[in-house]
Design an enzyme around this catalytic site. Structure first.
Site, PDB file in Angstrom:
ATOM      1  N   ALA A  12      41.002  40.565 -12.305  1.00  0.00           N
ATOM      2  CA  ALA A  12      41.763  39.446 -12.338  1.00  0.00           C
ATOM      3  C   ALA A  12      43.244  39.774 -12.334  1.00  0.00           C
ATOM      4  CB  ALA A  12      41.338  38.572 -13.498  1.00  0.00           C
ATOM      5  N   THR A 131      42.574  48.521  -2.455  1.00  0.00           N
ATOM      6  CA  THR A 131      43.005  49.430  -1.395  1.00  0.00           C
ATOM      7  C   THR A 131      42.489  50.957  -1.687  1.00  0.00           C
ATOM      8  OG1 THR A 131      45.026  48.213  -1.230  1.00  0.00           O
ATOM      9  CG2 THR A 131      44.913  50.365  -0.239  1.00  0.00           C
ATOM     10  N   LEU A 226      55.069  50.186   6.741  1.00  0.00           N
ATOM     11  CA  LEU A 226      56.329  49.072   5.917  1.00  0.00           C
ATOM     12  C   LEU A 226      57.286  50.018   5.209  1.00  0.00           C
ATOM     13  CD1 LEU A 226      53.649  46.288   4.949  1.00  0.00           C
ATOM     14  CD2 LEU A 226      55.710  46.186   6.621  1.00  0.00           C
ATOM     15  N   CYS A 275      52.093  49.454  -4.766  1.00  0.00           N
ATOM     16  CA  CYS A 275      51.437  49.985  -3.579  1.00  0.00           C
ATOM     17  C   CYS A 275      52.002  51.095  -2.707  1.00  0.00           C
ATOM     18  CB  CYS A 275      50.987  48.673  -2.739  1.00  0.00           C
ATOM     19  SG  CYS A 275      49.851  47.741  -3.695  1.00  0.00           S
ATOM     20  N   LYS A 338      60.952  43.328  -6.668  1.00  0.00           N
ATOM     21  CA  LYS A 338      61.506  42.306  -5.609  1.00  0.00           C
ATOM     22  C   LYS A 338      61.743  41.034  -6.239  1.00  0.00           C
ATOM     23  CE  LYS A 338      58.380  41.252  -2.448  1.00  0.00           C
ATOM     24  NZ  LYS A 338      57.190  41.056  -1.438  1.00  0.00           N
TER      25      LYS A 338
HETATM   26  N1  LIG Z   1      49.499  43.938  -5.955  1.00  0.00           N
HETATM   27  C1  LIG Z   1      49.610  43.983  -4.525  1.00  0.00           C
HETATM   28  O1  LIG Z   1      50.566  43.405  -4.089  1.00  0.00           O
HETATM   29  C2  LIG Z   1      48.613  44.400  -3.876  1.00  0.00           C
HETATM   30  C3  LIG Z   1      48.193  44.011  -2.399  1.00  0.00           C
HETATM   31  C4  LIG Z   1      47.422  44.346  -1.973  1.00  0.00           C
HETATM   32  C5  LIG Z   1      46.408  45.305  -2.208  1.00  0.00           C
HETATM   33  N2  LIG Z   1      46.343  45.654  -3.482  1.00  0.00           N
HETATM   34  C6  LIG Z   1      45.290  46.604  -4.187  1.00  0.00           C
HETATM   35  O2  LIG Z   1      44.599  45.691  -4.818  1.00  0.00           O
HETATM   36  C7  LIG Z   1      44.100  46.304  -6.046  1.00  0.00           C
HETATM   37  C8  LIG Z   1      44.136  45.667  -7.165  1.00  0.00           C
HETATM   38  O3  LIG Z   1      45.727  45.392  -7.393  1.00  0.00           O
HETATM   39  P1  LIG Z   1      46.195  44.670  -8.335  1.00  0.00           P
HETATM   40  O4  LIG Z   1      47.951  44.455  -8.283  1.00  0.00           O
HETATM   41  O5  LIG Z   1      45.483  43.249  -8.636  1.00  0.00           O
HETATM   42  O6  LIG Z   1      45.915  45.386  -9.713  1.00  0.00           O
HETATM   43  P2  LIG Z   1      46.021  45.007 -11.269  1.00  0.00           P
HETATM   44  O7  LIG Z   1      46.032  46.163 -12.072  1.00  0.00           O
HETATM   45  O8  LIG Z   1      47.100  43.807 -11.238  1.00  0.00           O
HETATM   46  O9  LIG Z   1      44.529  44.292 -11.581  1.00  0.00           O
HETATM   47  C9  LIG Z   1      43.492  44.853 -11.583  1.00  0.00           C
HETATM   48  C10 LIG Z   1      42.545  44.407 -12.743  1.00  0.00           C
HETATM   49  O10 LIG Z   1      41.342  44.997 -12.902  1.00  0.00           O
HETATM   50  C11 LIG Z   1      40.808  45.019 -13.898  1.00  0.00           C
HETATM   51  N3  LIG Z   1      39.494  45.975 -14.195  1.00  0.00           N
HETATM   52  C12 LIG Z   1      39.701  47.336 -14.051  1.00  0.00           C
HETATM   53  N4  LIG Z   1      38.538  47.892 -14.088  1.00  0.00           N
HETATM   54  C13 LIG Z   1      37.544  46.890 -14.386  1.00  0.00           C
HETATM   55  C14 LIG Z   1      36.211  46.744 -14.669  1.00  0.00           C
HETATM   56  N5  LIG Z   1      35.498  47.721 -14.832  1.00  0.00           N
HETATM   57  N6  LIG Z   1      35.740  45.464 -14.681  1.00  0.00           N
HETATM   58  C15 LIG Z   1      36.322  44.419 -14.820  1.00  0.00           C
HETATM   59  N7  LIG Z   1      37.883  44.485 -14.489  1.00  0.00           N
HETATM   60  C16 LIG Z   1      38.365  45.502 -14.208  1.00  0.00           C
HETATM   61  C17 LIG Z   1      41.955  45.329 -14.823  1.00  0.00           C
HETATM   62  O11 LIG Z   1      41.666  44.882 -16.234  1.00  0.00           O
HETATM   63  C18 LIG Z   1      43.012  44.594 -14.197  1.00  0.00           C
HETATM   64  O12 LIG Z   1      43.202  43.234 -14.858  1.00  0.00           O
HETATM   65  C19 LIG Z   1      44.695  47.795  -5.884  1.00  0.00           C
HETATM   66  O13 LIG Z   1      43.613  48.682  -5.212  1.00  0.00           O
HETATM   67  C20 LIG Z   1      45.790  47.558  -4.879  1.00  0.00           C
HETATM   68  O14 LIG Z   1      46.061  48.886  -4.364  1.00  0.00           O
HETATM   69  C21 LIG Z   1      47.434  45.494  -4.585  1.00  0.00           C
END
Ligand SMILES: NC(=O)c1ccc[n+]([C@@H]2O[C@H](COP(=O)([O-])OP(=O)(O)OC[C@H]3O[C@@H](n4cnc5c(N)ncnc54)[C@H](O)[C@@H]3O)[C@@H](O)[C@H]2O)c1
Length: 458
Positions: A12, A131, A226, A275, A338
């Site tokens: 989440a 990702t 990017l 990222c 940003k």
């Molecule tokens: N932040 C961005 O702008 C963005 C954009 C595109 C893609 N992504 C990709 O999306 C993915 C998530 O990024 P994010 O920024 O949302 O990360 P984040 O750290 O904000 O959220 C990840 C969540 O996953 C939870 N988690 C981890 N292991 C878990 C499990 N076993 N069960 C339940 N929950 C679990 C964590 O507690 C955390 O709240 C990454 O791979 C990132 O590279 C991020």
């Protein structure tokens, strides 16, 4: 799409929360549950103070929450009930063992795959939203296939392209949605089920379908491209400062070429965010693991250029302020990586603040949304450091102001008032090239920006 489709998202965070909120908002007949092992985060999603700031997100969550959008810590229960499971857990850079500092740390990812297998009593569609390195779906599929209960899973790759700060807008009107699957009949059927969800609000010609490896690799490639544009213009900014060229003028001239385009050509103190760096280093690691060292070196340079740009910024500050920062009060305007987000992960402000503290400066950090995260990020860093919500108070008594985040409010501050409250000679370092440099110079500031000649008074 029948009325009983249960969608689960595991994770989440910045991606899982907004993505699922928009799916629930746009598909009232789909029941969406977002789960996380972090109870505090789930508590915040269920409260009036969401765990992340994104323009427009509060409204979307308010419309759908309790109707067909639910936030819960019950990951296992969520898995059992789900037909489609998005996995959006974090995939940070690995900090230990083989590939440390470059490879993706897939421990959260693999734990999730095993938990899905353990809790499932019927086959499901599992969607990679995180990702991931190209060919991760293969590992996921192998784990999910390792059951003797005859359960059949389909793994899809549906990388997320949202940008923080405009996540809701990006999700509601995406440039494209990418869905990759196995080219088998079952794979195509699973892909269709996901297309049907997005097609509720995304025009079908913007839903790109591909093989699963292309989908995985496209996300890494998009982020690498990017970031490469930013490092490219930043490299030219250094040359501008030596030659009296103006980087904004160069970017404009270059960007009006329709083959190049104007976006992502803004020179700055550097790129940040969770990222870009991690995904490029992951790409570097993958290229190396296939023996493609030229490819690896090419992309690695994008990250090195960014690190150099951050340290160059501090070097300019020190050199222009008489080669000593010890005891000087420096106000940092902005800590988020940003504007329009409170996220500080990999923010250039972190590198700048750390370097300034090492120079024994007195650092004052101000930011409209990121002060809590800034406090956490700098908790272990020694030095004279304070946090101040009000930019005027931050600048009062300062020797210098450095703009590190392009928040709109910094464009419209009363800089005469700020100048009057500062130690003279007063310096301003515009790490985002957002201020009116000529006007600041007229007020009396020594103005340093990115890729332009300084405007000095002393
Ligand atoms: N932040 C961005 O702008 C963005 C954009 C595109 C893609 N992504 C990709 O999306 C993915 C998530 O990024 P994010 O920024 O949302 O990360 P984040 O750290 O904000 O959220 C990840 C969540 O996953 C939870 N988690 C981890 N292991 C878990 C499990 N076993 N069960 C339940 N929950 C679990 C964590 O507690 C955390 O709240 C990454 O791979 C990132 O590279 C991020």
């Amino acid at each position: 799409m029948n009325s009983t489709t249960n969608v689960l998202c595991i994770g989440a965070g910045y991606v899982g929360g907004p993505t699922m909120a928009v799916i629930a908002d746009r598909c009232p007949n789909v029941r969406v549950t977002v789960t996380d092992i972090n109870a505090e985060r789930i508590g915040a999603w269920n409260s009036d103070r969401l765990p992340i700031f994104e323009p427009g997100l509060d409204e979307v969550v308010r419309r759908a929450r309790g109707r067909n959008l639910f936030f819960s810590t019950d990951v296992a229960g969520g898995i059992r009930a789900a037909d489609i499971i998005f996995v959006s857990v974090n995939t940070p850079t690995k900090l230990f063992g083989q590939g440390a500092g470059r490879a993706a740390d897939l421990q959260y990812w693999e734990k999730t795959a095993r938990q899905i297998l353990e809790e499932s009593d019927h086959g499901k569609i599992v969607v990679e939203k995180s990702t991931l390195p190209v060919r991760t779906a293969e590992a996921m599929a192998r784990i999910l296939k390792s059951n003797s209960r005859g359960l059949r899973f389909q793994v899809l790759s549906n990388p997320e392209f949202l940008a923080e700060g405009s996540a809701v807008k990006d999700l509601e009107a995406p440039d494209r949605v990418l869905i990759g699957s196995e080219e088998t009949e079952e794979g195509q059927r699973a892909r269709r089920a996901l297309v049907d969800i997005y097609a509720r609000w995304v025009p079908e010609d913007r839903i790109i379908q591909s093989n699963i490896w292309s989908a995985e690799l496209s996300k890494l490639t998009a982020n690498a491209f990017l970031a490469q544009r930013i490092s490219s213009i930043n490299s030219i900014s250094a040359l501008c400062e030596k030659t009296e060229a103006d980087v904004d003028e160069v970017a404009r001239a270059v960007g009006t070429d329709s083959r190049i385009g104007p976006k992502f050509l803004k020179a700055s103190v550097g790129f940040g965010g969770s990222c870009f760096k991690k995904d490029i280093l992951n790409l570097v690691y993958i290229a190396e693991s296939y023996g493609l060292s030229e490819v690896a070196r090419y992309w690695e340079a994008v990250v090195r250029m960014n690190e150099w740009q951050e340290s160059r910024f501090v070097h300019t500050m020190v050199a222009s302020m008489f080669n000593t920062m010890a005891g000087k009060r420096i106000a940092l305007f902005g800590f988020a990586f940003k504007a329009n987000t409170g996220d500080t992960r990999e923010s250039p402000a972190l590198a700048v603040a750390t370097d300034l503290l090492a120079e024994r400066a007195h650092v004052v950090v101000t930011d409209p949304k990121a002060l809590d995260n800034a406090r956490e990020d700098l908790a272990g860093v020694d030095g004279n450091l304070v946090f101040e919500r009000d930019p005027y108070a931050a600048a009062a008594g300062a020797h210098a102001v450095a703009v590190l985040t392009e928040w709109d409010i910094y464009r419209t501050l009363d800089y005469r008032r700020i100048f009057n409250s500062m130690i003279k000679p007063a310096f301003i370092f515009d790490g985002r090239n957002i201020l009116d440099h000529q006007a600041l110079h007229t007020i009396g500031f020594n103005v340093y920006s990115i890729g332009k000649m300084p405007l000095t008074t002393v």
